[in-house]
Design an enzyme around this catalytic site. Sequence first.
Site, PDB file in Angstrom:
ATOM      1  N   ASP A 121       8.378 -27.495 -23.756  1.00  0.00           N
ATOM      2  CA  ASP A 121       8.865 -26.846 -22.545  1.00  0.00           C
ATOM      3  C   ASP A 121       8.638 -27.781 -21.365  1.00  0.00           C
ATOM      4  O   ASP A 121       7.510 -28.240 -21.140  1.00  0.00           O
ATOM      5  CB  ASP A 121       8.114 -25.526 -22.340  1.00  0.00           C
ATOM      6  N   TYR A 173       9.479 -28.689 -17.069  1.00  0.00           N
ATOM      7  CA  TYR A 173       9.088 -28.084 -15.789  1.00  0.00           C
ATOM      8  C   TYR A 173      10.019 -28.717 -14.760  1.00  0.00           C
ATOM      9  O   TYR A 173       9.577 -29.215 -13.749  1.00  0.00           O
ATOM     10  CB  TYR A 173       7.618 -28.485 -15.564  1.00  0.00           C
ATOM     11  N   HIS A 209      11.253 -24.497  -8.518  1.00  0.00           N
ATOM     12  CA  HIS A 209      10.231 -23.662  -9.173  1.00  0.00           C
ATOM     13  C   HIS A 209       8.835 -24.276  -8.996  1.00  0.00           C
ATOM     14  O   HIS A 209       7.883 -23.574  -8.639  1.00  0.00           O
ATOM     15  CB  HIS A 209      10.558 -23.518 -10.658  1.00  0.00           C
ATOM     16  N   ARG A 266      -1.373 -23.515  -3.792  1.00  0.00           N
ATOM     17  CA  ARG A 266      -2.038 -24.610  -3.069  1.00  0.00           C
ATOM     18  C   ARG A 266      -1.473 -24.831  -1.669  1.00  0.00           C
ATOM     19  O   ARG A 266      -1.902 -25.748  -0.977  1.00  0.00           O
ATOM     20  CB  ARG A 266      -1.900 -25.915  -3.873  1.00  0.00           C
ATOM     21  N   GLU A 281      10.643 -16.082 -17.718  1.00  0.00           N
ATOM     22  CA  GLU A 281      11.067 -17.325 -17.077  1.00  0.00           C
ATOM     23  C   GLU A 281      12.470 -17.641 -17.555  1.00  0.00           C
ATOM     24  O   GLU A 281      12.713 -17.760 -18.759  1.00  0.00           O
ATOM     25  CB  GLU A 281      10.107 -18.487 -17.392  1.00  0.00           C
ATOM     26  N   GLU A 334      15.232 -19.871 -18.473  1.00  0.00           N
ATOM     27  CA  GLU A 334      15.333 -21.270 -18.878  1.00  0.00           C
ATOM     28  C   GLU A 334      16.555 -21.463 -19.763  1.00  0.00           C
ATOM     29  O   GLU A 334      17.165 -20.509 -20.229  1.00  0.00           O
ATOM     30  CB  GLU A 334      14.079 -21.694 -19.661  1.00  0.00           C
ATOM     31  N   ASP A 356      11.121 -17.784 -21.502  1.00  0.00           N
ATOM     32  CA  ASP A 356       9.749 -18.228 -21.767  1.00  0.00           C
ATOM     33  C   ASP A 356       8.795 -17.183 -21.178  1.00  0.00           C
ATOM     34  O   ASP A 356       8.214 -17.375 -20.110  1.00  0.00           O
ATOM     35  CB  ASP A 356       9.545 -19.600 -21.119  1.00  0.00           C
ATOM     36  N   ARG A 372       0.923 -14.127 -16.568  1.00  0.00           N
ATOM     37  CA  ARG A 372       0.427 -14.886 -15.408  1.00  0.00           C
ATOM     38  C   ARG A 372      -1.079 -14.776 -15.238  1.00  0.00           C
ATOM     39  O   ARG A 372      -1.734 -15.743 -14.813  1.00  0.00           O
ATOM     40  CB  ARG A 372       1.111 -14.410 -14.128  1.00  0.00           C
ATOM     41  N   GLN A 381      -2.777 -16.847 -17.930  1.00  0.00           N
ATOM     42  CA  GLN A 381      -2.543 -18.262 -17.631  1.00  0.00           C
ATOM     43  C   GLN A 381      -3.511 -18.777 -16.573  1.00  0.00           C
ATOM     44  O   GLN A 381      -4.075 -19.865 -16.699  1.00  0.00           O
ATOM     45  CB  GLN A 381      -1.094 -18.444 -17.168  1.00  0.00           C
ATOM     46  N   TYR A 422      -5.822 -21.920 -18.059  1.00  0.00           N
ATOM     47  CA  TYR A 422      -4.993 -23.135 -18.129  1.00  0.00           C
ATOM     48  C   TYR A 422      -5.698 -24.438 -17.731  1.00  0.00           C
ATOM     49  O   TYR A 422      -5.133 -25.515 -17.963  1.00  0.00           O
ATOM     50  CB  TYR A 422      -3.691 -22.945 -17.347  1.00  0.00           C
ATOM     51  N   LYS A 449       1.566 -18.187 -23.039  1.00  0.00           N
ATOM     52  CA  LYS A 449       2.956 -18.506 -23.341  1.00  0.00           C
ATOM     53  C   LYS A 449       3.292 -18.300 -24.816  1.00  0.00           C
ATOM     54  O   LYS A 449       4.470 -18.229 -25.167  1.00  0.00           O
ATOM     55  CB  LYS A 449       3.219 -19.986 -23.021  1.00  0.00           C
ATOM     56  N   THR A 477       8.758 -16.393 -27.229  1.00  0.00           N
ATOM     57  CA  THR A 477       9.780 -17.115 -26.476  1.00  0.00           C
ATOM     58  C   THR A 477      11.113 -16.687 -27.088  1.00  0.00           C
ATOM     59  O   THR A 477      11.285 -16.805 -28.301  1.00  0.00           O
ATOM     60  CB  THR A 477       9.609 -18.640 -26.622  1.00  0.00           C
ATOM     61  N   THR A 487      11.450 -23.130 -15.968  1.00  0.00           N
ATOM     62  CA  THR A 487      12.092 -22.101 -15.153  1.00  0.00           C
ATOM     63  C   THR A 487      13.141 -22.698 -14.227  1.00  0.00           C
ATOM     64  O   THR A 487      12.846 -23.649 -13.494  1.00  0.00           O
ATOM     65  CB  THR A 487      11.031 -21.378 -14.302  1.00  0.00           C
ATOM     66  N   GLU A 489       8.159 -15.531  -8.619  1.00  0.00           N
ATOM     67  CA  GLU A 489       8.818 -16.053  -7.423  1.00  0.00           C
ATOM     68  C   GLU A 489       9.672 -14.986  -6.724  1.00  0.00           C
ATOM     69  O   GLU A 489       9.668 -14.902  -5.499  1.00  0.00           O
ATOM     70  CB  GLU A 489       9.703 -17.245  -7.811  1.00  0.00           C
TER      71      GLU A 489
END
Lengths: 428, 428
Positions: A129, A131, A136, A145, A202, A204, A236, A240, A243, A247, A256, A260, A360, A374
Amino acid sequence: MARPIPDVPSDSEFPLQNLPYGVFTRPDEETPRVGTRLGDTVVDLKVLEHAGLFRDTPLGETHVFCKRSLNKFMQTGRTCWDAARARLTALLDGSDARLADDADLRKAALVDCDRVTMQMPVEIGDYTDFYSSKHHAFNVGTMFRGPQNALMPNYTWIPVGYHGRASSVVPSGTPVRRPCGQTRADEAEAPTFGPCRLLDFELEMGFFTGPGNPLGAPLTMDNAADQIFGMVLVNDWSARDIQKWEYVPLGPFLAKNFATTISHWVVPMAALAPFRCAAPEPDHPPLDYLRQSDPPEGCGPGGWAYDIELEVSLQTAEDDPFVISRSNFRHLYWTMQQQLTHHTSSGCNMRAGDLLASGTISGPTPESFGSMLELAWRGTKPIRLPSGAERKFLQDGDTLVMRGWCQGDGYRIGFGECRGTVLAALDA
Amino acid sequence: MARPIPDVPSDSEFPLQNLPYGVFTRPDEETPRVGTRLGDTVVDLKVLEHAGLFRDTPLGETHVFCKRSLNKFMQTGRTCWDAARARLTALLDGSDARLADDADLRKAALVDCDRVTMQMPVEIGDYTDFYSSKHHAFNVGTMFRGPQNALMPNYTWIPVGYHGRASSVVPSGTPVRRPCGQTRADEAEAPTFGPCRLLDFELEMGFFTGPGNPLGAPLTMDNAADQIFGMVLVNDWSARDIQKWEYVPLGPFLAKNFATTISHWVVPMAALAPFRCAAPEPDHPPLDYLRQSDPPEGCGPGGWAYDIELEVSLQTAEDDPFVISRSNFRHLYWTMQQQLTHHTSSGCNMRAGDLLASGTISGPTPESFGSMLELAWRGTKPIRLPSGAERKFLQDGDTLVMRGWCQGDGYRIGFGECRGTVLAALDA
């Protein structure tokens, strides 16, 4: 020129220009086999193969359509893929009359799509997968952040990706059990184990690989495109809250790997060629190994993007399917060619039937975001449904449906749907 | 009681108490088949199976030993594994005389180990790599974040792991091409692409799974052990400089997927049972789903550790094989039962032949560290070899050999070796 199947309605996702590949079982036989789809008809390619209709093509006696998966066909490579598509087109438009003129063969080979059961199209060896939507990555980075540090410094240099779980890739329609896992509240000392509370989708797309490359012998930007067989829609599913706690430092794992979902029909790249378009301008030139040496006109050095419209609908107990996102595959920062070239640049080997998903696919505007995280901006802007119900994340009983299509001049190449309904957690 | 094979030397790694499973080809036939090993003899189980010697066991007519991999045998489950081992033991110790007394069968079934070519024992569906040595996690964390922040807060709660690449798992003896990839010097604006400069090994062990669990139906601490078929040595080759630049935020990718080496013979858990021991005391009790309900005497709630001695040797152009690390599998913070239970706790499905590796097995002392990164402490304490040569990381032409064994009373259960030689990068 007689045709074996009446004209396909102009709004069908499966006109003669599509001819996707899938694996299905017939109502009368248990053995899965390969088929294509035209309008509302599934064409049993095992039957056509047995009738010898591919024998004089490069496929010869390989019997790739009698298999339970597309892997053997994917293994044959582009020359065979092109020949099979040309032969199928001729048989189905009647320019090759051997199907149209043979009533017994038509009866044996053509099945109404409502009468078949679609199966996993591919035995996926490895699932990766990526990114690749900068929108996204920016959105998620901003939430966690702030916008200044949203993108990691490697983002515009590396098509970032990670290895996913192949065993839990399931075909459209398979219910998805809400996972359990460890989560820890921000203020808590210790984590707890229980049902995921922040279940997400997600949006995808993914592509399947052809014959591949031996270990230690990377593909290049100049030959990678020939290794891309075709594409599917991918959901996917993501937990959350699991994760967030698990992670660091090695990436997403249980958040995850519980499911899928992919769409049933693999649309070949030949069907998508008319919808190639320029990829977004990169922030800076990529490193040489991620550039084509002699890109065709209109194509940047990173390879083609594809204009594929995407739509996500949510159906709840109170609401009919309601579109919650409209995006487009062309928004991705990294192309499939770059993803595949990068993936093998270490020497990593690809095998026929490996699945590489995009990550995503969020577009630049809030309506085009590709996840609940999102769309509802980390729960701060709940999605309001027609019934008045709201959603920050997915609830038990919710059904998520993804659709994708390329709009041609008077026709549409579709991917069918990628559907899943959320079941309550086992110990909920 | 006649024996089909002379007594095995007491220093052999493959006494009657071992009976590992592997896949090999004979000098005279191309088709791979399953075998076991006793002393220096490989026993062709396809031949024994054809002779009907497993027909009256629960294996019946499954023909699991005629296959090209152990997957079908792994699929049969513990009852069949136990029955096969009991039958093999009887045939090889002569208490069942059907092999010992049949000269033709002996001639057909027994092959000198020097005359066979060992193959990949398993078609690995999914490969997962854990991070279960707290010493390793602490060492690496200390180097990058200082001892105060070395361990992530989730470390003592979660058996941290990530999905690896199954396609590039190779059998012992396969040369390993130095990968190329993106790296960025600390002071540099942009990364560059080229051969890895910080190539490392990781001393690990892994286990293969049995029949597995359906998607959405987790295993538990009380039934997970029955799903563990047997163990191999694992070298998780690592490109430290590539890893450093690529791994945020989704974990290691190309830094790991260019090769993972496993030993040829899968040692069944039944052979390892005498070497079970208590796992290290955890820092705090694990969450309930990672505890057995009724652990046997001497076994903590987290399940058994195993006393398996491990040794890593480095052979260079100037140096004979030289031991650079001595560790032990018992040092791991998380047990295999906990790894497997955690992995499926999300609902993730296991299939027969999935590989779950331990992560680097570093012990508490500097001599027992399981990687060059730790042994040479990030290049600050180069390893000095007898010739006077030094190593901070692996150089082209270096051969890395791992060995592992359980020391019994008058016998030793060994894993053979896990060997790989570093080839120069393609564009070096």
